[in-house]
Design an enzyme around this catalytic site. Structure first.
Site, PDB file in Angstrom:
ATOM      1  N   HIS A 196       0.007   5.674   1.643  1.00 37.04           N
ATOM      2  CA  HIS A 196      -1.029   6.084   2.586  1.00 37.04           C
ATOM      3  C   HIS A 196      -1.100   5.083   3.742  1.00 37.04           C
ATOM      4  O   HIS A 196      -1.751   4.047   3.609  1.00 37.04           O
ATOM      5  CB  HIS A 196      -2.391   6.145   1.895  1.00 37.04           C
ATOM      6  N   GLU A 212      -2.827   5.365   6.354  1.00 35.16           N
ATOM      7  CA  GLU A 212      -4.214   5.326   6.829  1.00 35.16           C
ATOM      8  C   GLU A 212      -5.089   4.413   5.973  1.00 35.16           C
ATOM      9  O   GLU A 212      -6.206   4.084   6.360  1.00 35.16           O
ATOM     10  CB  GLU A 212      -4.797   6.747   6.869  1.00 35.16           C
ATOM     11  N   CYS A 262       1.869  11.159   1.499  1.00 29.54           N
ATOM     12  CA  CYS A 262       1.609  11.284   0.060  1.00 29.54           C
ATOM     13  C   CYS A 262       2.120  12.639  -0.452  1.00 29.54           C
ATOM     14  O   CYS A 262       3.301  12.916  -0.335  1.00 29.54           O
ATOM     15  CB  CYS A 262       0.136  11.049  -0.247  1.00 29.54           C
TER      16      CYS A 262
END
Length: 216
Positions: A197, A199, A87
């Site tokens: 992202h 994650e 990001c």
């Protein structure tokens, strides 16, 4: 989804900006040994370094410099040691960012300017597909329609770095589109990065992190 168990040490660099706990859990899910720290030596000696980032470009750069993260990234890359930016952690790898008409210097690992998204709806928030090169290592094993989670109002719309040396591989650039196309990911030697992202991107994100750790 079964994930390959990996045994690599990854440091999530804690400089005050980023979803570090989410990153820690996602890396642990794919079998990495994870530590959250800003300790210079630990960050230098880890198999992989993940640089997160949320918020404003200039503030992230200020926080990174205060934690000597700019030195860590530079020194690791000078030695060919892997770094993954996520990001705003990707955005600060470019030469500069412009927010509200004010320019701030980035790490200048890549030429280019992070600027406001050129779209009717901003921020770009939610799931989107990407257009990755056929030989991408980062997106290996992922279907072309795999979706990743984005939350951002700024991006790089033009890629300027090419390799004219046949002995040096050209960077692999992945694109996505929200209004105008923008850079969604880059693979450039030891330096990889994603605007989205991983994650927060479910199984697709887990596979992507598995791919990265598999190169460490």
């Amino acid at each position: 989804m079964e994930l390959t168990v990996l045994s690599k040490k990854v440091v999530v660099f804690d400089y005050g900006f980023g979803n570090i706990r989410s990153a820690e859990r996602a890396l642990a899910r794919v079998g990495a040994e994870v530590e959250i720290t800003r300790d210079f030596d630990k960050a230098m000696n880890a198999d992989g370094l993940l640089v997160p980032g949320v918020g404003a470009f200039a503030a992230c750069m200020q926080g990174l410099r205060a934690a000597r993260g700019d030195w860590v990234v530079d020194r690791r890359l000078s030695g060919g040691r892997p770094v993954l930016g996520i990001c705003v952690g990707m955005q600060i790898l470019f030469a500069r960012g412009i927010e509200h008409g004010v320019a701030a210097e980035g790490l200048d690992e890549w030429p280019g300017t992070v600027e406001p998204l050129q779209a009717d709806v901003v921020p770009h928030m939610g799931w989107n597909t990407v257009d990755a090169p056929a030989d991408s290592e980062l997106f290996a094993g992922l279907d072309a329609d795999a979706r990743f989670y984005f939350v951002h109002s700024y991006a790089v719309h033009d890629w300027a770095l090419e390799s004219h040396n046949p002995l040096i591989a050209a960077p692999k650039v992945t694109w996505s589109t929200h209004g105008k196309p923008f850079v969604a990911a880059v693979e450039n030697g030891a330096l990889w990065a994603t605007q989205f992202h991983p994650e927060k991107s479910g199984d697709a994100g887990a596979q992507l992190l598995t791919n990265w750790i598999g190169t460490l």
